[in-house]
Design a protein around this motif. Structure first.
Motif, PDB file in Angstrom:
ATOM      1  N   VAL A  36      13.185  14.616   3.949  1.00 34.02           N
ATOM      2  CA  VAL A  36      13.013  15.468   5.132  1.00 34.02           C
ATOM      3  C   VAL A  36      13.648  14.812   6.354  1.00 34.02           C
ATOM      4  O   VAL A  36      14.344  15.472   7.133  1.00 34.02           O
ATOM      5  CB  VAL A  36      11.520  15.779   5.380  1.00 34.02           C
ATOM      6  CG1 VAL A  36      11.309  16.458   6.724  1.00 34.02           C
ATOM      7  CG2 VAL A  36      10.968  16.638   4.252  1.00 34.02           C
ATOM      8  N   VAL A  37      13.446  13.514   6.526  1.00 38.62           N
ATOM      9  CA  VAL A  37      14.043  12.791   7.654  1.00 38.62           C
ATOM     10  C   VAL A  37      15.566  12.868   7.584  1.00 38.62           C
ATOM     11  O   VAL A  37      16.231  13.108   8.601  1.00 38.62           O
ATOM     12  CB  VAL A  37      13.557  11.328   7.696  1.00 38.62           C
ATOM     13  CG1 VAL A  37      14.381  10.502   8.676  1.00 38.62           C
ATOM     14  CG2 VAL A  37      12.085  11.275   8.066  1.00 38.62           C
ATOM     15  N   ALA A  38      16.131  12.700   6.400  1.00 35.86           N
ATOM     16  CA  ALA A  38      17.592  12.804   6.241  1.00 35.86           C
ATOM     17  C   ALA A  38      18.080  14.188   6.646  1.00 35.86           C
ATOM     18  O   ALA A  38      19.096  14.326   7.327  1.00 35.86           O
ATOM     19  CB  ALA A  38      18.000  12.489   4.807  1.00 35.86           C
ATOM     20  N   ARG A  39      17.348  15.207   6.255  1.00 34.98           N
ATOM     21  CA  ARG A  39      17.732  16.582   6.592  1.00 34.98           C
ATOM     22  C   ARG A  39      17.639  16.822   8.096  1.00 34.98           C
ATOM     23  O   ARG A  39      18.526  17.452   8.691  1.00 34.98           O
ATOM     24  CB  ARG A  39      16.861  17.570   5.823  1.00 34.98           C
ATOM     25  CG  ARG A  39      17.343  18.989   5.937  1.00 34.98           C
ATOM     26  CD  ARG A  39      16.693  19.903   4.930  1.00 34.98           C
ATOM     27  NE  ARG A  39      17.457  19.821   3.689  1.00 34.98           N
ATOM     28  CZ  ARG A  39      16.924  19.897   2.475  1.00 34.98           C
ATOM     29  NH1 ARG A  39      15.637  20.042   2.333  1.00 34.98           N
ATOM     30  NH2 ARG A  39      17.689  19.844   1.406  1.00 34.98           N
ATOM     31  N   VAL A  40      16.600  16.330   8.736  1.00 35.61           N
ATOM     32  CA  VAL A  40      16.442  16.477  10.190  1.00 35.61           C
ATOM     33  C   VAL A  40      17.581  15.772  10.922  1.00 35.61           C
ATOM     34  O   VAL A  40      18.157  16.320  11.876  1.00 35.61           O
ATOM     35  CB  VAL A  40      15.063  15.949  10.650  1.00 35.61           C
ATOM     36  CG1 VAL A  40      14.993  15.827  12.161  1.00 35.61           C
ATOM     37  CG2 VAL A  40      13.956  16.842  10.131  1.00 35.61           C
ATOM     38  N   LEU A  41      17.935  14.570  10.478  1.00 37.93           N
ATOM     39  CA  LEU A  41      19.052  13.863  11.086  1.00 37.93           C
ATOM     40  C   LEU A  41      20.362  14.621  10.879  1.00 37.93           C
ATOM     41  O   LEU A  41      21.230  14.621  11.750  1.00 37.93           O
ATOM     42  CB  LEU A  41      19.164  12.445  10.530  1.00 37.93           C
ATOM     43  CG  LEU A  41      18.082  11.479  10.999  1.00 37.93           C
ATOM     44  CD1 LEU A  41      18.219  10.141  10.282  1.00 37.93           C
ATOM     45  CD2 LEU A  41      18.135  11.287  12.498  1.00 37.93           C
ATOM     46  N   GLY A  42      20.487  15.286   9.740  1.00 35.73           N
ATOM     47  CA  GLY A  42      21.666  16.105   9.489  1.00 35.73           C
ATOM     48  C   GLY A  42      21.790  17.237  10.496  1.00 35.73           C
ATOM     49  O   GLY A  42      22.875  17.500  11.026  1.00 35.73           O
ATOM     50  N   VAL A  43      20.683  17.890  10.771  1.00 34.26           N
ATOM     51  CA  VAL A  43      20.679  18.966  11.764  1.00 34.26           C
ATOM     52  C   VAL A  43      21.059  18.412  13.135  1.00 34.26           C
ATOM     53  O   VAL A  43      21.866  18.996  13.850  1.00 34.26           O
ATOM     54  CB  VAL A  43      19.308  19.674  11.812  1.00 34.26           C
ATOM     55  CG1 VAL A  43      19.215  20.620  12.998  1.00 34.26           C
ATOM     56  CG2 VAL A  43      19.048  20.415  10.511  1.00 34.26           C
ATOM     57  N   ARG A  44      20.496  17.248  13.502  1.00 29.98           N
ATOM     58  CA  ARG A  44      20.828  16.647  14.798  1.00 29.98           C
ATOM     59  C   ARG A  44      22.317  16.340  14.902  1.00 29.98           C
ATOM     60  O   ARG A  44      22.951  16.634  15.914  1.00 29.98           O
ATOM     61  CB  ARG A  44      20.051  15.359  15.047  1.00 29.98           C
ATOM     62  CG  ARG A  44      20.418  14.771  16.419  1.00 29.98           C
ATOM     63  CD  ARG A  44      19.855  13.408  16.691  1.00 29.98           C
ATOM     64  NE  ARG A  44      20.429  12.308  15.974  1.00 29.98           N
ATOM     65  CZ  ARG A  44      21.492  11.600  16.366  1.00 29.98           C
ATOM     66  NH1 ARG A  44      22.162  11.935  17.447  1.00 29.98           N
ATOM     67  NH2 ARG A  44      21.899  10.578  15.672  1.00 29.98           N
TER      68      ARG A  44
END
Length: 109
Positions: A36-44
């Motif tokens: 989930v953290v990786a995905r959130v950083l991807g969005v950022r």
């Protein structure tokens, strides 16, 4: 424009294949929260790439500041969490490189 393309590529990889990116950073199978953290950083990264590619002068300094904040938070994580140290140091280095490039972009002639 190459800077935004590199950031968008990283963000896309984190968004589309977060488990793979997390596995490469952690050298182990990631937990659900790590994915989930990786995905959130991807969005950022995608949002930042989009904003910096469309905006004018000044936005790159703001982007660099965001990257430096991310770098600092990852360095703190590396100090206090041995489990995530490798991933934190790697992402801190990436964020620092993006910050340097953003500042360089803003100050180029």
């Amino acid at each position: 424009m190459r800077l935004e393309a590199a950031r968008a590529a990283l963000g896309s990889a984190e968004l589309v294949a977060p488990s793979l990116v997390a596995r490469l950073l952690l050298w182990r199978k990631p937990a659900t929260t790590e994915v989930v953290v990786a995905r959130v950083l991807g969005v950022r990264h995608l949002v930042q790439a989009g904003l910096t590619s469309k905006a004018g002068s000044g936005i790159h300094v703001l982007g660099a500041d965001v990257d430096l904040l991310h770098c600092a938070s990852m360095l703190l994580l590396a100090v206090f969490d041995a489990k995530h140290r490798r991933a934190a140091l790697t992402t801190a280095a990436i964020a620092f490189l993006f910050a340097v490039c953003e500042y360089r972009f803003e100050t180029r002639d």
